[in-house]
Design a protein around this motif. Structure first.
Motif, short mmCIF file in Angstrom:
data_model
loop_
_atom_site.label_atom_id
_atom_site.label_comp_id
_atom_site.label_asym_id
_atom_site.label_seq_id
_atom_site.Cartn_x
_atom_site.Cartn_y
_atom_site.Cartn_z
N THR A 8 14.43 1.69 -5.09
CA THR A 8 13.93 3.05 -5.18
C THR A 8 12.45 3.06 -4.89
N ALA A 12 8.15 7.82 -3.43
CA ALA A 12 8.91 8.94 -2.89
C ALA A 12 8.43 10.26 -3.48
N PHE A 13 8.10 10.24 -4.76
CA PHE A 13 7.64 11.47 -5.39
C PHE A 13 6.33 11.95 -4.76
N GLU A 15 5.30 11.33 -1.85
CA GLU A 15 5.58 11.81 -0.50
C GLU A 15 6.02 13.26 -0.52
N LEU A 16 6.92 13.56 -1.44
CA LEU A 16 7.43 14.92 -1.54
C LEU A 16 6.29 15.89 -1.87
N ILE A 17 5.48 15.52 -2.85
CA ILE A 17 4.38 16.38 -3.25
C ILE A 17 3.39 16.56 -2.10
N PHE A 51 7.43 15.55 -11.83
CA PHE A 51 7.47 14.09 -11.98
C PHE A 51 8.46 13.69 -13.08
N PHE A 54 12.10 14.30 -11.83
CA PHE A 54 12.36 13.94 -10.43
C PHE A 54 13.76 13.38 -10.24
N SER A 55 14.25 12.69 -11.26
CA SER A 55 15.58 12.07 -11.13
C SER A 55 16.68 13.12 -11.00
N LEU A 57 16.57 15.66 -9.01
CA LEU A 57 16.64 16.14 -7.64
C LEU A 57 17.61 15.27 -6.86
N LEU A 59 19.44 16.29 -3.89
CA LEU A 59 19.46 16.49 -2.45
C LEU A 59 18.04 16.48 -1.90
N GLN A 60 17.81 15.55 -1.02
CA GLN A 60 16.49 15.41 -0.43
C GLN A 60 16.01 16.70 0.23
N PRO B 83 9.75 7.41 -11.42
CA PRO B 83 10.96 8.22 -11.36
C PRO B 83 11.87 7.67 -10.27
N SER B 84 13.13 7.60 -10.53
CA SER B 84 14.01 6.98 -9.54
C SER B 84 14.80 8.02 -8.78
N ARG B 85 14.79 7.91 -7.46
CA ARG B 85 15.63 8.74 -6.62
C ARG B 85 15.56 8.18 -5.20
N ASN B 87 14.77 7.58 -1.36
CA ASN B 87 13.52 7.77 -0.65
C ASN B 87 13.59 8.99 0.26
N THR B 88 12.49 9.67 0.42
CA THR B 88 12.38 10.74 1.40
C THR B 88 11.78 10.15 2.65
N LEU B 90 9.17 11.35 4.66
CA LEU B 90 7.78 11.54 5.07
C LEU B 90 6.83 10.70 4.25
N ALA B 92 3.20 10.09 2.65
CA ALA B 92 2.09 10.91 2.19
C ALA B 92 0.78 10.25 2.52
#
Lengths: 191, 273
Positions: A8, A12-13, A15-17, A51, A54-55, A57, A59-60, B83-85, B87-88, B90, B92
């Motif tokens: 994981t 990734a978080f 990146e989304l933000i 944050f 986040f778990s 979410l 669907l990307q 937090p685990s999920r 990967n996206t 994009l 940053a």
């Protein structure tokens, strides 16, 4: 050196933000009527709340609306707790009242035909900031950020029809305010 | 105007989007087709919506707000873990900035293995990374970005133009008291960050810089050194793609340098006088 699990990617978080930060900030700014310090507080609360959850979410592709939903709900909680301007909003329109308001609409010159660009931007921003938070949230999410009425309804936790009537009322107020400005400009030019 | 106008407008609001063809909706659509007032209403609503959208300033989050937020996230991460999920896609810019710090970390820690035992070092190093209070620039025009960088950096650099990646903008950074630049590119759905940071102590031993590949936190990093500068490309794309972009960077910088030593008039160079 401490490194989180390889399965994981831990950034990734961020990146989304980062991807949505500008539009989140812009929306936060509008939701708090242009007060940048409040917008920053709201944004920070939103990001930290996101944050924590986040778990959840799954669907990307839903990341954007998920973040906006947190932003809007965080703001609504703040507004409710402050209980500001509640007396000015009144109830949402019933279907009948909404139909009457829709019927009463009279076509008019659009704002852009009356005002120059800069004046228009200033007036739109000012009028948006002066709207009741419930109306402002509806119009910011739909007209500015491009969410559908259905998506906005989910974020605001109200029926779709309520979003529609709020957007209509917001646009009506906006048009009225711009009409006043237009009259003022014409009067100024005439003197 | 009839009493049907309000009903028709409510049923067909908003003016775009599919609806179930109920008898009421069909009747409303028939009404609107024959009612100039309702047609005007929907047209004006649409224009109003456009006016609102186009009239709101396209404000971007100030750098200090951006940095403060990521710092808060970093603190929260330290307290609670990651937090685990999934990967996206994009990358940053801010995350990449942290990665650059980690690159520094890898290089300096390799001289002192004991430092690798200190997991907080990268986070502490992150505290040193801060914006210089200057807003970044958003532009896909290399000349515009280059002009904006002019005077903001203490070294000359070329803003690369990639065949596959689109320039998005740039911002100035300060990393461990070294000034640098982050140039952002979009490669399909991925963001690529190109860092150039001044005053790196190491110097290349050959005239052609050698590429070093690193992976950190799920990102691929390709870096190279030239006298006084560290270059790094960071992204969530394959190493081969990053290597290809790195080679384009090096080739373009080389040809620009050659041109500048002949004419001194290339606009894509920038340096503090």
């Amino acid at each position: 050196m401490a490194r989180p699990s390889h399965s994981t990617p831990p950034r990734a978080f961020e990146e989304l933000i980062s991807e949505h930060l500008d539009s989140l900030y812009r929306t936060a700014l509008r939701l708090v009527a242009g007060r940048s310090a409040d917008a920053e507080d709201l944004l920070q609360d939103t990001v930290l709340r996101a944050f924590e959850h986040f778990s959840q979410l799954r669907l990307q592709d839903a990341g954007r609306s998920w973040l906006f939903a947190i932003l809007v709900r965080t703001n609504l909680n703040r507004v409710r707790s402050e209980n500001r301007r509640a007396e000015q909003f009144g109830a949402d329109l019933s279907d009948r009242a909404f139909e009457e308001a829709l019927t009463a609409w009279r076509s008019n010159a659009t704002p852009e035909e009356c005002l120059d660009r800069k004046e228009l931007e200033e007036r739109v921003t000012k009028t948006l900031d002066d709207l009741h938070p419930q109306l402002r949230a509806a119009v910011v999410l739909t007209d500015i950020e491009g969410f559908s009425h259905r998506e906005a309804a989910r974020m605001l936790e109200v029926p779709e029809g309520t979003v529609a009537s709020r957007v209509f009322r917001a646009r009506r107020e906006l048009r009225e305010a711009l009409k006043e400005t237009s009259r003022g400009l014409r009067a100024r030019e005439g003197t | 105007m009839t009493a049907d106008c309000g009903r028709a407008r409510r049923l067909l609001w908003p003016d775009n989007g599919p609806r179930n063809a109920t008898p009421q909706v069909i009747a409303a659509q028939e009404h609107v087709e024959s009612c100039p007032s309702c047609a005007d209403f929907f047209e004006e609503m649409s224009r109003l919506s456009d006016d609102i959208r186009r009239s709101v300033p396209q404000t971007v989050a100030p750098l200090e707000v951006r940095d403060r937020l990521f710092k808060e996230v970093s603190r929260a991460r330290t307290r609670t873990g990651s937090p685990s999920r999934p990967n996206t896609v994009l990358v940053a810019a801010a995350a990449s900035a942290a990665i650059l710090l980690l690159i520094f970390g890898i290089r300096s820690f390799s001289r002192d293995n004991s430092a690798q035992q200190r997991p907080l070092i990268p986070l502490l190093a992150e505290e040193h990374a801060r914006a210089l209070g200057e807003a970044g620039i958003r532009s896909s025009d290399p000349a515009v970005v280059s002009r904006w960088l002019n005077g903001r950096l203490s070294f000359a650099m070329h803003v690369p133009v990639f065949s596959e990646a689109l320039l998005r903008g740039a911002r100035v950074l300060e990393v461990e008291k070294r000034r640098g630049v982050l140039i952002e590119y979009a490669l399909g759905n991925n963001l690529i960050s190109y860092f150039v940071v001044a005053d790196h102590p190491a110097a290349p031993t050959s005239p052609v810089p050698s590429l070093e590949e690193t992976a950190w936190d799920g990102y691929h990093v390709v870096s190279w050194i030239e006298p006084g500068l560290l270059h790094a490309l960071v992204g969530n794309v394959s190493d081969s793609k990053l290597r290809m972009l790195a080679r384009e960077c090096i080739e373009q910088a080389g040809s620009t340098m050659a041109a500048v030593s002949g004419s001194r008039s290339v606009s894509t160079l920038n340096a503090v006088n």
